[in-house]
Design an enzyme around this catalytic site. Structure first.
Site, PDB file in Angstrom:
ATOM      1  N   SER A 287       0.841  -1.199   0.000  1.00  0.00           N
ATOM      2  CA  SER A 287       0.000   0.000   0.000  1.00  0.00           C
ATOM      3  C   SER A 287       0.872   1.243   0.000  1.00  0.00           C
ATOM      4  CB  SER A 287      -0.915   0.010   1.223  1.00  0.00           C
ATOM      5  OG  SER A 287      -0.163  -0.102   2.412  1.00  0.00           O
ATOM      6  N   ASP A 288       0.342   2.328  -0.539  1.00  0.00           N
ATOM      7  CA  ASP A 288       1.003   3.616  -0.360  1.00  0.00           C
ATOM      8  C   ASP A 288       0.899   3.986   1.121  1.00  0.00           C
ATOM      9  OD1 ASP A 288       2.294   6.007  -0.708  1.00  0.00           O
ATOM     10  OD2 ASP A 288       1.009   6.732  -2.323  1.00  0.00           O
ATOM     11  N   TRP A 289       1.682   4.978   1.506  1.00  0.00           N
ATOM     12  CA  TRP A 289       1.836   5.324   2.919  1.00  0.00           C
ATOM     13  C   TRP A 289       0.559   5.978   3.473  1.00  0.00           C
ATOM     14  CZ3 TRP A 289       5.135   2.516   1.012  1.00  0.00           C
ATOM     15  CH2 TRP A 289       6.404   2.284   1.509  1.00  0.00           C
ATOM     16  N   GLY A 290      -0.287   5.171   4.083  1.00  0.00           N
ATOM     17  CA  GLY A 290      -1.565   5.676   4.576  1.00  0.00           C
ATOM     18  C   GLY A 290      -2.724   5.296   3.671  1.00  0.00           C
TER      19      GLY A 290
END
Ligand code: BGC
Length: 749
Positions: A287-290
């Site tokens: 996943s992307d950060w957040g």
């Protein structure tokens, strides 16, 4: 010894202190009898099967849950000592089984440092912006740049590089277009794919990102990119598909945004269906950060690794995933598949067999690589009265604005690479993310002065347009700089900030022998374009940008970049004259309708609507001139190949990028009249000629049928255009093609 060399030496000495970790992993690799998955002779599939079979449940869970690699205040977080402080992320290893940690660093132009870091920033070589590399239209340049930044990642102790940004420039105002490969799937997929291959040639993993349709930064965490399946597959998805086929990235990073109302990182369609099933992708999705929003939903949709605890609202793939598996909400087989995919990519890309070892970096050699990239990416948009290359006759040359006396601008956000020797201008831009604004200390003025040949250069900082215009009037020639900082988390205006249009207008009005040099992350409007004698798009040109620019301006090298994006004449020409969303309410949910243009992104939209852009996709001038002849088509076993001859008819050596476009005869039936179907960058001495042959990928001659899940080519006549840009067509040929159906799993040659 120069300051720069001393820094290099100090860094090399500092870096060697971390050797014991790498040695420990290398030693683990010796006990192949006890740990058969460490045997490099087995296939990555066999090795992944063997290692997963040995793991306890907690060990499996370790590999699917990542941590941020830097200190953070809110919420308070300090990464484990083994993380690389200041980095994007860290996933602990499993020493018992010889699994190395995953040390993750941004990004596509080099080794970045997170601005939250309390430690000194890593100072590393920066490539020019991704859009500049795309503007080279030269995959070899992209490969070499990737190989260089991948080697710096490795020498800095990283084995996962969060590079490979390939989101199409659907909107020229997207604040991250500078990180990506432009607006066309073939060009972007080819160039970004080549860069990923280069990075991974260092026995490290590269991501490809942000999957998918992360087309704007406004409300990026919540906005829903709404689009039909077929339009997505013929545009944004196709860019990923081409790049993945060319480079086999170890990981795909799913995006922040929602797609058709579902978060990208929990979209069954995106992750399981398109990526893993239709394309047969065997790597892992991080996943992307957040960007993780759930446990069972995300895991079951195909997310394999949650990144960067503390960025998400909860540690979804920590204790909650353990519980979900125990309760059967996430099948055990799914957790095993997640871990298998992660370890398989680690085997494929050499993370077990070639542990990363921190070591010295040859910054001088790497400077030459980034410079070559910047030189080929600079686009000469306009050149009247032979203003460029800078001729010997100008005695007094004014250089105005944009800190051109000390450096060149770079793009901001997580991909920010901090310059060797420190930033050229301090204290600029936001104190928090995505700041600061960083100028690499490579001065265009000094690089020009070093090549002065009798001319005197006078600098004016451009803050007072009247004073700048006075200097312009008193000069034989003027080089005025305009810039537009772009950075992750915000979109930008097409109008240059800080009233720079007024400055450029005043200067060009005072002296028609004005060269405008732009340092921007993408397209901008140019209300003064008619007054300027020459216009040069330098993008964010990286560590040696000043030197590269001076070489192009003086004609030491040809101007050979070509636009990877359309420059609109006004925002009214765009599918969305204003961006959907509201930057003042970052948490609010908005929709953006990408079905307005569907697959007709960029020049395709302009062609379909008959709009005249300021500068078209593919445009760029050279100091040489080129003629095309002998356009031929051949169809063998259903494969269309286009060939032609390019000749340098100019007086100097130069580089050209002839472009092949195809469309159905009569222009109907596709999303737009024509698509880029092939291109080739060629270097030619004056008078020299070469034959170019381009094989057209069959998907570029087809439309995607979502129901049947096939690429369908309609029988009939097609028009092949050979051009110097999407709008400068030099020759045409018709070809008749039979009907063809290809499965969704079709992979190019
Ligand atoms: C960006 C990613 C980046 C990650 C790690 C995010 O904000 O969208 O592109 O890789 O941060 O820094």
């Amino acid at each position: 010894m120069k300051r720069q060399q001393m820094r290099g030496l100090a860094m090399a000495l500092m870096l060697t202190t971390a050797l014991p970790v790498a040695v420990a992993h290398a030693q683990a690799a010796h006990s192949v009898a006890a740990k058969p998955w460490l045997n490099p002779k087995l296939s990555p599939d066999q090795r992944a099967d063997l290692i997963v079979a040995q793991m306890t449940q907690d060990e499996k869970l370790t590999l699917v849950f990542g941590y941020f690699g830097s200190n953070q205040e809110k919420p308070k977080f300090t990464p484990a000592p083994e993380a690389r402080m200041g980095s994007a992320g860290y996933i602990p290893g499993i020493p018992r089984l010889g699994v190395p940690p995953q040390w993750e660093t941004d990004a596509g132009v080099g080794v970045a440092t997170q601005r939250e870091s309390s430690d000194p920033y890593l100072e590393r070589t920066s490539l020019p912006a991704g859009i500049a590399t795309a503007a080279t239209w030269n995959p070899e340049v992209a490969f070499k740049g990737g190989a260089m930044i991948g080697s710096e990642a490795r020498s800095s102790g990283f084995n996962v590089q969060l590079a490979g940004g390939v989101n199409l420039a659907r909107d020229p105002r997207n604040g991250r277009n500078f990180e990506y490969g432009g607006e066309d799937p073939l060009l972007a997929g080819t160039m970004v794919g080549a860069q990923i291959r280069g990075i991974q040639s260092n026995n490290i993993i590269s991501t490809i990102k942000h999957w998918a349709l992360n087309g704007q930064e406004t409300n990026r965490m919540t906005v829903s990119s709404n689009i039909s399946d077929s339009a997505a597959r013929m545009s944004d998805f196709l860019a990923f598909e081409f790049a993945i086929e060319k480079s086999n990235p170890g990981s795909v990073m799913c995006a922040y945004n929602r797609i058709n109302s579902t978060y990208a990182c929990e979209s069954q369609w995106l992750l399981n269906d398109v990526l893993k099933k239709d394309w047969g992708y065997k790597g892992y999705v991080m996943s992307d950060w957040g960007a993780t929003h759930s446990t069972a939903k995300a895991a079951n949709a195909g997310l394999d690794q949650e990144s960067a605890y503390t960025f998400d609202k909860e540690p979804f793939f920590g204790a909650p995933l353990k519980e979900a598996v125990a309760k059967g909400a996430v099948p055990q087989a799914r957790l095993d598949d997640m871990v298998r995919r992660i370890t398989r990519s680690m085997f494929v890309h050499g993370l077990f067999d070639h542990p990363v070892v921190k070591g010295p970096i040859d910054f001088a050699a790497h400077g030459k690589i980034t410079q070559a990239d910047a030189e080929e990416g600079i686009v000469l948009l306009k050149n009247e009265h032979g203003l460029l290359p800078l001729a010997g006759q100008a005695r007094k040359i004014a250089v105005i604005g944009s800190h051109a006396d000390v450096g060149v601008l770079s793009g901001g956000g997580s991909s920010q690479v901090f310059p060797i020797g420190g930033a050229a201008v301090k204290g600029l831009g936001p104190k928090g993310f995505p700041g600061p604004i960083v100028y690499h200390p490579s001065s265009p003025l000094k690089a020009l002065q070093a090549r002065a040949k009798g001319a005197t250069y006078v600098y004016n900082d451009g803050t007072d347009p009247a004073a700048a215009a006075k200097l312009a009037a008193e000069s034989d020639l003027v080089i005025v700089f305009g810039h537009q900082w772009a950075a992750e988390s915000a979109d930008y205006s097409l109008t240059l900030a800080d009233n720079q249009d007024a400055l450029i207008d005043a200067v060009a009005s005072a002296n028609p022998k004005t060269v405008v040099v732009l340092e921007t992350g993408g397209a901008v409007l140019m209300p003064w374009a008619n007054k300027a004698g020459a216009i040069v798009e330098a993008w964010f040109p990286g560590t040696n940008g000043g030197e590269a620019l001076a070489r192009v301006l003086t004609g030491e090298v040809d101007a050979s970049g070509r636009l990877p994006v359309t420059f609109p004449a006004s925002a009214d020409q765009l599918p969305r004259p204003t961006i959907d969303g509201d930057a003042s309410q970052p948490e609010a949910f908005f929709d953006t309708n990408y079905d307005i243009e569907g697959a007709a992104v960029g020049y395709k939209w302009f062609d379909k609507k008959g709009l005249t852009p300021l500068f078209p996709f593919g445009h760029g001038l050279s100091y040489a001139s080129f003629a095309y002849s002998g356009l031929k088509t051949s169809v063998v076993k259903d494969q269309l190949t286009v060939s032609f001859v390019v000749r340098n008819t100019g007086k100097v050596a130069g580089k050209d990028t002839p472009q092949v476009y195809v469309g159905p005869k009569g222009g109907k039936g596709w999303e737009a009249p024509r698509r880029l179907a092939g291109f080739k960058k060629v270097a030619l001495a004056p008078g020299a000629a070469t034959t170019v042959s381009v094989a057209v990928d069959p998907r570029l001659l087809s439309t995607f049928d979502s129901k049947a899940k096939t690429w369908n080519r309609t029988a009939g006549a097609y028009e092949v255009s050979l051009g110097a840009s999407s709008r400068d067509v030099k020759a045409k040929a018709d070809v008749t093609l039979a009907a063809q159906k290809l499965p969704v799993s079709y992979k190019g040659q």
